[in-house]
Design a protein around this motif. Structure first.
Motif, short mmCIF file in Angstrom:
data_model
loop_
_atom_site.label_atom_id
_atom_site.label_comp_id
_atom_site.label_asym_id
_atom_site.label_seq_id
_atom_site.Cartn_x
_atom_site.Cartn_y
_atom_site.Cartn_z
N ALA A 108 0.82 -1.21 0.00
CA ALA A 108 0.00 0.00 0.00
C ALA A 108 0.86 1.26 0.00
O ALA A 108 0.56 2.23 -0.70
CB ALA A 108 -0.95 0.00 1.20
N ALA A 109 1.95 1.25 0.76
CA ALA A 109 2.81 2.42 0.84
C ALA A 109 3.56 2.68 -0.47
O ALA A 109 3.84 3.83 -0.81
CB ALA A 109 3.81 2.25 1.99
N LEU A 110 3.86 1.64 -1.21
CA LEU A 110 4.61 1.78 -2.47
C LEU A 110 3.70 2.08 -3.67
O LEU A 110 4.15 2.70 -4.64
CB LEU A 110 5.41 0.51 -2.75
CG LEU A 110 6.57 0.25 -1.80
CD1 LEU A 110 7.10 -1.17 -1.98
CD2 LEU A 110 7.67 1.27 -1.99
N ALA A 111 2.46 1.65 -3.62
CA ALA A 111 1.57 1.77 -4.78
C ALA A 111 1.42 3.21 -5.26
O ALA A 111 1.61 3.50 -6.45
CB ALA A 111 0.20 1.17 -4.47
N LEU A 120 1.07 2.83 -9.22
CA LEU A 120 0.60 1.49 -9.53
C LEU A 120 -0.73 1.22 -8.85
O LEU A 120 -1.02 1.74 -7.78
CB LEU A 120 1.62 0.44 -9.08
CG LEU A 120 2.97 0.48 -9.78
CD1 LEU A 120 3.95 -0.46 -9.10
CD2 LEU A 120 2.81 0.11 -11.25
N SER A 121 -1.52 0.36 -9.46
CA SER A 121 -2.79 -0.07 -8.89
C SER A 121 -2.51 -0.95 -7.68
O SER A 121 -1.72 -1.90 -7.75
CB SER A 121 -3.58 -0.85 -9.94
OG SER A 121 -4.55 -1.66 -9.32
N LEU A 122 -3.18 -0.64 -6.60
CA LEU A 122 -3.03 -1.43 -5.38
C LEU A 122 -3.45 -2.88 -5.63
O LEU A 122 -2.78 -3.81 -5.21
CB LEU A 122 -3.86 -0.81 -4.26
CG LEU A 122 -3.72 -1.40 -2.87
CD1 LEU A 122 -2.29 -1.34 -2.38
CD2 LEU A 122 -4.63 -0.66 -1.91
N GLY A 165 -8.81 -1.40 -12.18
CA GLY A 165 -7.89 -0.94 -13.23
C GLY A 165 -8.60 -0.10 -14.27
O GLY A 165 -8.10 0.95 -14.69
N ASP A 166 -9.79 -0.54 -14.69
CA ASP A 166 -10.56 0.20 -15.68
C ASP A 166 -10.95 1.57 -15.16
O ASP A 166 -10.81 2.59 -15.85
CB ASP A 166 -11.82 -0.56 -16.08
CG ASP A 166 -11.53 -1.80 -16.91
OD1 ASP A 166 -10.38 -1.95 -17.39
OD2 ASP A 166 -12.45 -2.63 -17.07
N LEU A 167 -11.45 1.61 -13.91
CA LEU A 167 -11.83 2.89 -13.32
C LEU A 167 -10.64 3.82 -13.16
O LEU A 167 -10.72 5.01 -13.44
CB LEU A 167 -12.52 2.67 -11.97
CG LEU A 167 -13.94 2.15 -12.03
CD1 LEU A 167 -14.46 1.86 -10.62
CD2 LEU A 167 -14.85 3.15 -12.72
N GLU A 168 -9.54 3.26 -12.71
CA GLU A 168 -8.34 4.06 -12.51
C GLU A 168 -7.89 4.68 -13.83
O GLU A 168 -7.58 5.87 -13.90
CB GLU A 168 -7.24 3.17 -11.92
CG GLU A 168 -6.03 3.91 -11.46
CD GLU A 168 -5.06 3.00 -10.73
OE1 GLU A 168 -4.25 3.55 -9.97
OE2 GLU A 168 -5.10 1.77 -10.91
N ASP A 169 -7.91 3.90 -14.91
CA ASP A 169 -7.53 4.41 -16.23
C ASP A 169 -8.44 5.54 -16.67
O ASP A 169 -7.98 6.57 -17.17
CB ASP A 169 -7.56 3.29 -17.28
CG ASP A 169 -6.45 2.27 -17.09
OD1 ASP A 169 -5.48 2.57 -16.36
OD2 ASP A 169 -6.57 1.18 -17.67
#
Length: 143
Positions: A67-70, A75-77, A97-101
């Motif tokens: 979580a801290a690196l994402a 990057l997606s968690l 992933g779709d929503l994030e994009d």
């Protein structure tokens, strides 16, 4: 040097091919231009731990480290959890992933509106049946 020594040097400098989390972190870190130190400073994860993650030397990855690196790596968690071997429902991973994009393509004003709408849903789940109510006091968008 013999071939075995060369192989050992190579695997300590690059993530293992079968280490998908390590490869994911390594690729994102180098693409973003982070050194181990810089990524450690922004994420709070120790430099040595980041290095071990990239090399696939961590048997059980701490979810808090993922979580801290994402975020700093962009990057997606869910993708990181899946790469670490944690079970994530495929449908949620794909949806996230779709929503994030799609969200990344929105202008800042639209993101702010979306955040307010989500906040409305969290406070009043019944508002989901009437998304326009979340925008009742907002000015109309101008094109």
């Amino acid at each position: 040097m013999n071939g075995r020594t060369l192989e050992m040097i190579n695997t300590t400098n690059q993530p293992a091919a079968d280490n998908s989390l390590g490869s994911l972190i390594h690729d994102a870190r180098t693409k973003a231009g982070f050194t181990f130190r810089a990524l450690s400073e922004v994420s709070g994860v120790a430099q040595g731990q980041i290095s071990k993650l990239e090399k696939g030397q961590v048997l059980k990855v701490n979810p808090a480290h993922i979580a801290a690196l994402a975020e700093p790596l962009g990057l997606s968690l869910y993708a990181m959890y899946a790469a670490a071997g944690y079970k994530t429902p495929e449908s949620i991973s794909q949806l996230a992933g779709d929503l994030e994009d799609k969200i990344c393509q929105l202008p800042p004003e639209a993101i702010a509106r979306l955040e307010r709408y989500v906040e409305t849903l969290l406070n009043d789940p019944g508002a989901a049946s009437s998304p326009s109510s979340a925008y009742a006091n907002e000015p109309a968008a101008s094109n």
